[in-house]
Design a protein around this motif. Structure first.
Motif, short mmCIF file in Angstrom:
data_model
loop_
_atom_site.label_atom_id
_atom_site.label_comp_id
_atom_site.label_asym_id
_atom_site.label_seq_id
_atom_site.Cartn_x
_atom_site.Cartn_y
_atom_site.Cartn_z
N PRO A 24 32.20 -3.38 20.06
CA PRO A 24 32.41 -1.90 19.39
C PRO A 24 31.01 -1.51 18.60
O PRO A 24 30.61 -0.28 18.93
CB PRO A 24 33.46 -1.92 18.80
CG PRO A 24 33.87 -3.16 18.36
CD PRO A 24 33.29 -4.14 19.13
N VAL A 25 30.65 -2.20 17.83
CA VAL A 25 29.35 -1.76 17.11
C VAL A 25 28.28 -1.58 17.90
O VAL A 25 27.63 -0.46 17.78
CB VAL A 25 29.09 -2.58 15.92
CG1 VAL A 25 27.73 -2.26 15.01
CG2 VAL A 25 30.36 -2.56 14.66
N SER A 39 36.96 -0.14 13.58
CA SER A 39 37.95 -0.13 12.35
C SER A 39 39.30 -0.71 12.44
O SER A 39 39.32 -1.49 11.29
CB SER A 39 38.35 1.64 12.13
OG SER A 39 38.86 1.75 11.06
N ALA A 40 39.70 -0.61 13.61
CA ALA A 40 41.15 -1.44 13.75
C ALA A 40 41.15 -3.04 13.49
O ALA A 40 41.99 -3.49 13.00
CB ALA A 40 41.72 -1.13 15.07
N ALA A 97 41.51 -7.82 10.26
CA ALA A 97 40.87 -9.07 9.69
C ALA A 97 41.09 -9.21 8.37
O ALA A 97 41.38 -10.07 7.56
CB ALA A 97 39.22 -9.32 10.06
N ARG A 98 41.12 -7.95 7.67
CA ARG A 98 41.20 -7.88 6.17
C ARG A 98 42.49 -8.53 5.92
O ARG A 98 42.58 -9.14 4.74
CB ARG A 98 41.23 -6.58 5.61
CG ARG A 98 41.37 -6.18 4.32
CD ARG A 98 41.05 -4.81 3.71
NE ARG A 98 41.57 -4.52 2.44
CZ ARG A 98 42.72 -4.55 1.85
NH1 ARG A 98 43.66 -4.22 2.86
NH2 ARG A 98 42.97 -4.34 0.70
N LYS A 110 49.17 -3.67 15.87
CA LYS A 110 49.24 -2.48 16.98
C LYS A 110 47.82 -1.75 17.20
O LYS A 110 47.43 -1.57 18.47
CB LYS A 110 50.25 -1.31 16.95
CG LYS A 110 51.70 -2.04 16.86
CD LYS A 110 52.86 -1.13 16.98
CE LYS A 110 54.12 -1.33 17.28
NZ LYS A 110 55.34 -0.59 17.22
N GLY A 111 47.26 -1.62 16.20
CA GLY A 111 45.91 -1.15 16.11
C GLY A 111 44.92 -1.97 17.06
O GLY A 111 43.91 -1.56 17.70
N MET A 112 45.17 -3.37 16.89
CA MET A 112 44.26 -4.31 17.75
C MET A 112 44.60 -4.28 19.25
O MET A 112 43.67 -4.56 19.89
CB MET A 112 44.68 -5.52 17.30
CG MET A 112 44.06 -6.17 16.01
SD MET A 112 42.11 -6.41 16.09
CE MET A 112 42.04 -7.83 16.94
#
Length: 231
Positions: A26-27, A61-62, A67-68, A91-93
């Protein structure tokens, strides 16, 4: 076969490789979109570039938020994590992906390593349905003695190769590479959380179950002393 112990530097390097693998796509798409905005004056192309940048920024971001918690400290030693936060990052993943996630869990704070375990098992379970499908996560019990049941249903479902051995900390090759670090790390977290992980398959559904261990497992401090400290 004795359980494999990774040097702390090797473990950190492999986990960093995993995080970079997840965010580099994504980056890179964001960079490509910015280049289009700089060089192309066609309105339709600029609109496409803005959509690409927005979507890719949300994905990056997700993945970093996931990962955090799944790999990082996410609080001081002994901290608890809200299961609602775990659901949100999980769910963001899967936003805009071919795999859908359903989540059933109590509203509660759970010990950090148990939350890290469920998130890592979600990602391990994803590899059981390579063509996509549905992952159903059910968490029962309290934070001291929970049960996690993850069901992955989809076409060509299978127990991923070597994943059972890697979670047990006993890879057939005797080593771990960047491809195998996720299940290996999930096994480290499971042992620190004193949980046992089992796999089963029936038809097109793979079930992963994690329950409190029936045998004494190393504590978090023991894991740190062996060179595999969990943040």
């Amino acid at each position: 076969m004795p359980t494999l112990t990774l040097d702390g530097l090797d473990l950190a390097a492999l986990l960093c490789s995993r995080v970079c693998h997840d965010v580099i796509s994504p980056v890179g798409a964001i960079v490509n979109g910015l280049e289009v905005l700089e060089d192309d004056q066609d309105e339709s192309m600029r609109e496409f570039a803005l959509e690409l940048i927005g979507k890719s920024a949300r994905q990056a971001s997700a993945r970093l938020k996931f990962a955090r918690i799944a790999f990082g400290a996410a609080g001081s030693a002994g901290a608890s994590i809200d299961l609602a936060d775990a659901e949100s990052v999980a769910k963001g993943m899967f936003a805009d992906e071919k795999t859908k996630l359903e989540w059933r869990a109590p509203q509660a704070l759970f010990p950090k390593n148990k939350v890290k375990l469920i998130l890592n098992l979600v990602m391990v379970t994803t590899s059981a349905i390579p063509r996509g499908g549905l992952i159903d996560v059910t968490i029962t019990g309290d934070g001291e003695a929970p049960t996690f049941v993850l069901k992955a249903k989809g076409s060509h479902a299978r127990i991923p190769p070597h994943v059972v051995e890697l979670i047990a900390g006993e890879p057939e090759s005797g080593t771990v590479d960047a491809h195998g670090i996720l299940p290996f790390y999930a096994g480290l977290v499971a042992r620190a959380a004193k949980m046992d992980v089992r796999f089963a398959i029936e038809g097109d559904e793979v079930t992963v179950t994690a329950e409190p261990s029936m045998t004494e497992q190393p504590s978090v401090e023991d894991a740190g002393n062996s060179g595999t400290e969990l943040a």
